[in-house]
Design a protein around this motif. Structure first.
Motif, PDB file in Angstrom:
ATOM      1  N   ARG A 251       1.007  -1.217   0.122  1.00  0.00           N
ATOM      2  CA  ARG A 251      -0.156   0.012  -0.129  1.00  0.00           C
ATOM      3  C   ARG A 251       0.871   1.265  -0.110  1.00  0.00           C
ATOM      4  O   ARG A 251       0.417   2.384  -0.590  1.00  0.00           O
ATOM      5  N   LEU A 254       1.736   1.852  -3.758  1.00  0.00           N
ATOM      6  CA  LEU A 254       0.543   2.071  -4.914  1.00  0.00           C
ATOM      7  C   LEU A 254       0.746   3.352  -5.270  1.00  0.00           C
ATOM      8  O   LEU A 254       0.442   4.310  -5.000  1.00  0.00           O
ATOM      9  N   PRO A 255       0.999   3.493  -6.889  1.00  0.00           N
ATOM     10  CA  PRO A 255       0.955   4.725  -7.367  1.00  0.00           C
ATOM     11  C   PRO A 255      -0.545   4.781  -7.970  1.00  0.00           C
ATOM     12  O   PRO A 255      -1.511   4.224  -7.845  1.00  0.00           O
ATOM     13  N   ARG A 256      -0.792   5.960  -8.567  1.00  0.00           N
ATOM     14  CA  ARG A 256      -2.037   6.309  -9.038  1.00  0.00           C
ATOM     15  C   ARG A 256      -1.903   6.138 -10.476  1.00  0.00           C
ATOM     16  O   ARG A 256      -1.995   6.729 -11.402  1.00  0.00           O
ATOM     17  N   ILE A 257      -2.342   4.605 -10.718  1.00  0.00           N
ATOM     18  CA  ILE A 257      -2.266   4.138 -11.997  1.00  0.00           C
ATOM     19  C   ILE A 257      -3.677   3.331 -12.035  1.00  0.00           C
ATOM     20  O   ILE A 257      -3.903   2.364 -11.323  1.00  0.00           O
ATOM     21  N   ASP A 258      -4.400   3.472 -13.017  1.00  0.00           N
ATOM     22  CA  ASP A 258      -5.967   2.770 -13.075  1.00  0.00           C
ATOM     23  C   ASP A 258      -5.643   1.555 -13.988  1.00  0.00           C
ATOM     24  O   ASP A 258      -6.205   0.548 -13.947  1.00  0.00           O
ATOM     25  N   LEU A 263      -0.180  -1.073 -13.555  1.00  0.00           N
ATOM     26  CA  LEU A 263       0.061  -1.388 -12.068  1.00  0.00           C
ATOM     27  C   LEU A 263       0.624  -2.620 -11.394  1.00  0.00           C
ATOM     28  O   LEU A 263       1.517  -2.647 -10.681  1.00  0.00           O
ATOM     29  N   HIS A 266       4.327  -2.269 -12.378  1.00  0.00           N
ATOM     30  CA  HIS A 266       5.150  -1.375 -11.348  1.00  0.00           C
ATOM     31  C   HIS A 266       5.380  -2.053 -10.084  1.00  0.00           C
ATOM     32  O   HIS A 266       6.486  -2.034  -9.538  1.00  0.00           O
ATOM     33  N   VAL A 287      -7.911  -4.235  -4.769  1.00  0.00           N
ATOM     34  CA  VAL A 287      -7.151  -3.022  -5.727  1.00  0.00           C
ATOM     35  C   VAL A 287      -7.910  -3.404  -7.100  1.00  0.00           C
ATOM     36  O   VAL A 287      -8.138  -2.214  -7.634  1.00  0.00           O
TER      37      VAL A 287
END
Length: 375
Positions: A251, A254-258, A263, A266, A287
């Motif tokens: 957590r 966690l990047p802001r990737i949709d 994701l 990464h 997620v």
């Protein structure tokens, strides 16, 4: 022409246990299936050349066929968690399972069961996180620990070494289709065995390693493809994901990737696991959803197939002794090397223990000493 007075019942026992059909054995011997029936019934006896071909196909010594059939099978029984009805165990996998058991027996003879043991408690959906954290504590690792090794093979060997140092044997296989199995576990109270499919990527093998460890924690022997639709497999996947990627650390990263593929890639780069393993972890944390996980799985399988095709079509190849070293591992080869040094076995014993002829045995030992036991 001289005939070999074999025990037909022993031949049938070995053939059926090895999952070899009469037709396959007949092709290997250069005869008809009806002739194999005659050998097994005692109506006819093979020539010594035919017996040599039979022994080679069934992976048994020549002398084995002259004695009565053993009372107990020597291919370990495993639960089939692949979710396939009536899927037969292929002959090449049955052979590798039997060899793994033979190597375990040899390891017990050479070293005994004196290694430090992991404490593996039964797993449930309610204690996955706790049990994964406990295993990290047994290894002396913090939640944010990630192996420093840079290459996926090195990362796999790091985890393999930790597990083997604590009383679990890890072997790999060669030339078995990945669709057949990814890994299997053989439970024993002392010195259990994990068998990993070498056709998988190194990162995939790392995840499978801890997946199989989960089966051993539940005292089961399992044949696996890591299929989420099978409850025991999903549970083992959850344990592996929790161990390799602790929730708090995930957590924090966690990047802001949709996009689920981006994701997963990464997180895979951070934790040195496969994108599929990262996606499994993201799914357990809600997620991503099941459709996202299926998309990553499909993409992962396709990408790995491309890599395998490129390797297959390239000019380079790994020599047989290198594959044997990888499959047996430095822990087992080291035990044989030490026994040779102590004169507890001789070179002929070593050819049997390493399932190799003398020149390959010498190469395996040379590599072991050259690398100091590293892989």
């Amino acid at each position: 022409m001289a005939r070999a007075p074999i025990d037909g019942n022993t031949l049938q026992w070995a053939r059926e246990l090895g999952r070899v059909t009469r037709e396959d054995l007949a092709r290997a011997v250069g005869t008809k299936p009806e002739r194999v029936d005659e050998f097994e019934s005692g109506a006819s006896q093979p020539t010594f050349r035919q017996l040599t071909l039979i022994a080679n196909k069934l992976d048994r010594p020549l002398g084995f066929f002259f004695a009565p059939a053993p009372e107990n099978p020597d291919v370990p029984e495993t639960a089939d968690f692949r979710g396939r009805a009536h899927d037969e165990l292929p002959a090449n996998l049955a052979r590798e399972m039997r060899r793994a058991e033979q190597h375990r027996d040899a390891m017990l003879d050479l070293e005994g069961d004196r290694r430090e043991r992991l404490v593996l408690r039964p797993l449930t959906w309610n204690n996955l996180r706790e049990q994964a954290a406990d295993l990290r504590r047994q290894f002396g690792l913090l939640d944010n620990f990630v192996p420093t090794e840079s290459q996926p093979n090195q990362v796999f060997n790091f985890w393999r070494g930790l597990i083997e140092a604590r009383g679990i044997l890890v072997f790999q296989t060669t030339k078995i289709a990945l669709g057949t199995f990814r890994g299997l576990s053989i439970h024993h109270d002392g010195l259990p065995v994990i068998l990993i499919n070498g056709a998988d990527s190194a990162s995939g093998r790392t995840f499978t390693l801890f997946h199989e460890l989960a089966h051993l924690a539940n005292r089961t022997s399992g044949l696996c493809v890591l299929k989420e639709s099978v409850n025991e497999e999903a549970l083992a996947n959850g344990f592996a994901a929790n161990f390799l990627m602790p929730e708090a650390t995930v957590r924090r990263n966690l990047p802001r990737i949709d996009n689920p593929l981006e994701l997963s890639n990464h997180l895979a780069s951070i934790f040195k696991v496969s994108p599929l393993a990262a996606a499994v972890r993201l799914r357990t944390l809600d997620v991503i959803d099941d459709e996202d996980l299926a998309e990553v799985r499909k993409h992962s399988d396709a990408e790995w197939e491309k890599v395998r095709e490129r390797r297959k079509n390239s000019e380079g190849f790994a020599p047989p002794w290198r594959l044997r070293y990888r499959d047996l591992g430095s822990s087992y080869i080291g035990a044989v090397a030490q026994a040779l040094e102590d004169h507890r076995v001789d070179m002929m014993d070593a050819t049997y223990l390493l399932n190799a002829r003398v020149p390959m045995v010498e190469q395996l030992l040379s590599e072991y000493y050259r690398t100091g036991g590293a892989e």
